[in-house]
Design an enzyme around this catalytic site. Structure first.
Site, PDB file in Angstrom:
ATOM      1  N   ASN A   1      39.860  49.255  44.765  1.00 12.44           N
ATOM      2  CA  ASN A   1      39.235  48.415  43.462  1.00 12.44           C
ATOM      3  C   ASN A   1      37.705  47.996  43.742  1.00 12.44           C
ATOM      4  O   ASN A   1      37.443  47.463  44.552  1.00 12.44           O
ATOM      5  CB  ASN A   1      39.945  47.388  43.589  1.00 12.44           C
ATOM      6  CG  ASN A   1      39.521  46.460  42.263  1.00 12.44           C
ATOM      7  OD1 ASN A   1      38.426  46.654  41.647  1.00 12.44           O
ATOM      8  ND2 ASN A   1      40.163  45.472  41.886  1.00 12.44           N
TER       9      ASN A   1
ATOM     10  N   HIS B   1      39.737  50.376  34.449  1.00 13.42           N
ATOM     11  CA  HIS B   1      39.368  49.617  35.621  1.00 13.42           C
ATOM     12  C   HIS B   1      40.193  50.083  36.463  1.00 13.42           C
ATOM     13  O   HIS B   1      41.579  50.226  36.284  1.00 13.42           O
ATOM     14  CB  HIS B   1      39.410  48.216  35.276  1.00 13.42           C
ATOM     15  CG  HIS B   1      39.164  47.638  36.776  1.00 13.42           C
ATOM     16  ND1 HIS B   1      38.332  47.652  37.575  1.00 13.42           N
ATOM     17  CD2 HIS B   1      40.023  46.596  37.280  1.00 13.42           C
ATOM     18  CE1 HIS B   1      38.541  46.911  38.767  1.00 13.42           C
ATOM     19  NE2 HIS B   1      39.358  46.174  38.359  1.00 13.42           N
TER      20      HIS B   1
ATOM     21  N   CYS C   1      35.673  42.160  37.612  1.00 10.69           N
ATOM     22  CA  CYS C   1      36.199  43.434  37.369  1.00 10.69           C
ATOM     23  C   CYS C   1      35.989  43.586  35.993  1.00 10.69           C
ATOM     24  O   CYS C   1      35.870  45.021  35.694  1.00 10.69           O
ATOM     25  CB  CYS C   1      37.727  43.674  37.699  1.00 10.69           C
ATOM     26  SG  CYS C   1      37.781  43.351  39.639  1.00 10.69           S
TER      27      CYS C   1
END
Ligand code: UT7
Length: 322
Positions: free
Chosen positions: A279, A249, A113
């Site tokens: 996500n 993020h 990520c």
């Protein structure tokens, strides 16, 4: 002195939308649980056969167009992904061919990520040392292919998509600073256990999918993001009040809210897309950035803070004038 500046942004989301209600029919979950614990309402899922490079190419073309240049002006491609099309060649090389750009360097970066921040950091260094003038940075992910759609603890949290930026050499900053870190100690808290050298073909079914100790990851993410924000601002000698937009993020709205609170930023100055995208790992920051640039919230001259945390653990930040 050469600096790097974002010249254009682009994004792509697959057409198919899966709502929390849709997931209620697949696993033992509720719309209410997903919204309360993560802030997610829906996610986009790649069509059958749609790949990471397919999405990357669309996002890249949009970023190149927004930058007012052509593919031929790009002199480096860095693509962040955890879900490449193939073991090799890199997805960056596949994208390069499809954009019709010959001989420039192109490579993938894998930092889960935090991948986009890692790629951004590398691109910034290339530009500052006059190694490139127009770097195409892409984050693209098809996490739907590494999700166990019978595991309610993970399948509700992720989505697919791609985001891209063109980072361009300029006489003025631009990028003020970038910071990247990792700590391999926490490998098993968030991972896909299967891999090539560890026997990809022989592993148990579950090992091919994301396994996460969500609560531990959550706690670590909140603490670490607080630290990286402090480190970034102190290094640049900038007060937190000066930040116009936090572009974090997008893993969980509660993590984002905690990060904003630590910075004393009202949520009106935080770009949130986790509700709509879930996500999307390395694609989440460039996608969120693109949404806010195109809807007019982020303007030229605004001071932006990017921050990410992901498997590894990896984490990082970038402070820049847009
Ligand atoms: O991007 C990379 C980094 N990743 C992240 O940052 C993700 C970090 N973690 C999180 O976002 C959160 O920890 C989650 C959203 C994954 C979970 O939220 P939580 O508040 O930490 O919940 P929990 O894991 O402690 O689970 C609470 C309960 C459990 O039941 P019991 O043991 O309390 O009876 C779970 O079994 O919720 C249950 N649960 C669910 N219930 C309904 C787990 N998943 C679901 C679900 N629907 N989908």
């Amino acid at each position: 002195m050469t600096y790097a500046r974002i010249a254009g942004t682009g994004g792509y989301l697959p057409e198919r939308v899966v709502t929390n209600k849709d997931l209620e029919a697949m696993v033992d979950t509720t719309d209410e649980w997903i919204r309360e614990r993560s802030g997610i309402k829906r996610r986009h899922i790649a069509a059958d056969g749609e790949t990471t490079s397919d999405m990357a190419v669309v996002a890249a073309r949009r970023a190149i167009e927004a930058a007012g240049i052509t593919s031929n002006d790009i002199d480096l491609i860095i693509l962040a992904t955890t879900t490449p099309d193939k073991v090799f060649p890199s997805t960056a090389c596949i994208v390069q061919r499809r954009l019709g750009i010959k001989t420039i360097p192109a490579f993938d970066v894998q930092a889960a990520c935090s991948g986009f921040i890692y790629a951004f950091d590398i691109a910034n260094r290339f530009i500052k040392t006059d190694g490139a003038r127009n770097v195409l940075i892409i984050g693209s992910e098809t996490y739907s292919r590494i999700l166990d759609w019978t595991d309610r603890a993970t399948c509700v949290l992720f989505g697919d998509g791609a985001g891209a930026v063109v980072l361009q050499a300029d006489e003025e900053a631009g990028v003020i600073s970038t910071h990247i870190h990792s700590d391999g100690e926490f490998e098993e808290l968030l991972h896909v256990p299967a891999g090539i050298s560890s026997g990809y073909a022989t592993v148990q079914r579950e090992a091919a999918y994301i396994q996460m100790k969500g609560h531990e990851v959550f706690r670590k993410a909140v603490g670490t993001l607080g630290k990286i924000a402090r480190e970034t601002l102190a290094d640049a000698n900038i007060d937190k009040e000066e930040i116009d937009w936090l572009v974090p993020h997008q893993a969980n709205l509660r993590i984002i809210t905690a990060a904003a609170k630590k910075l004393g930023l009202p949520m009106e100055r935080v770009i949130v897309t986790v509700d709509e995208h879930a996500n999307t790992s390395s694609a989440s920051i460039p996608l969120a950035l693109d949404v806010a640039v195109r809807d007019g919230r982020i303007k030229r001259g605004d001071l932006l803070l990017f921050e990410a945390f992901g498997a590894g653990f990896t984490w990082g930040s970038a402070l820049l004038r847009f």
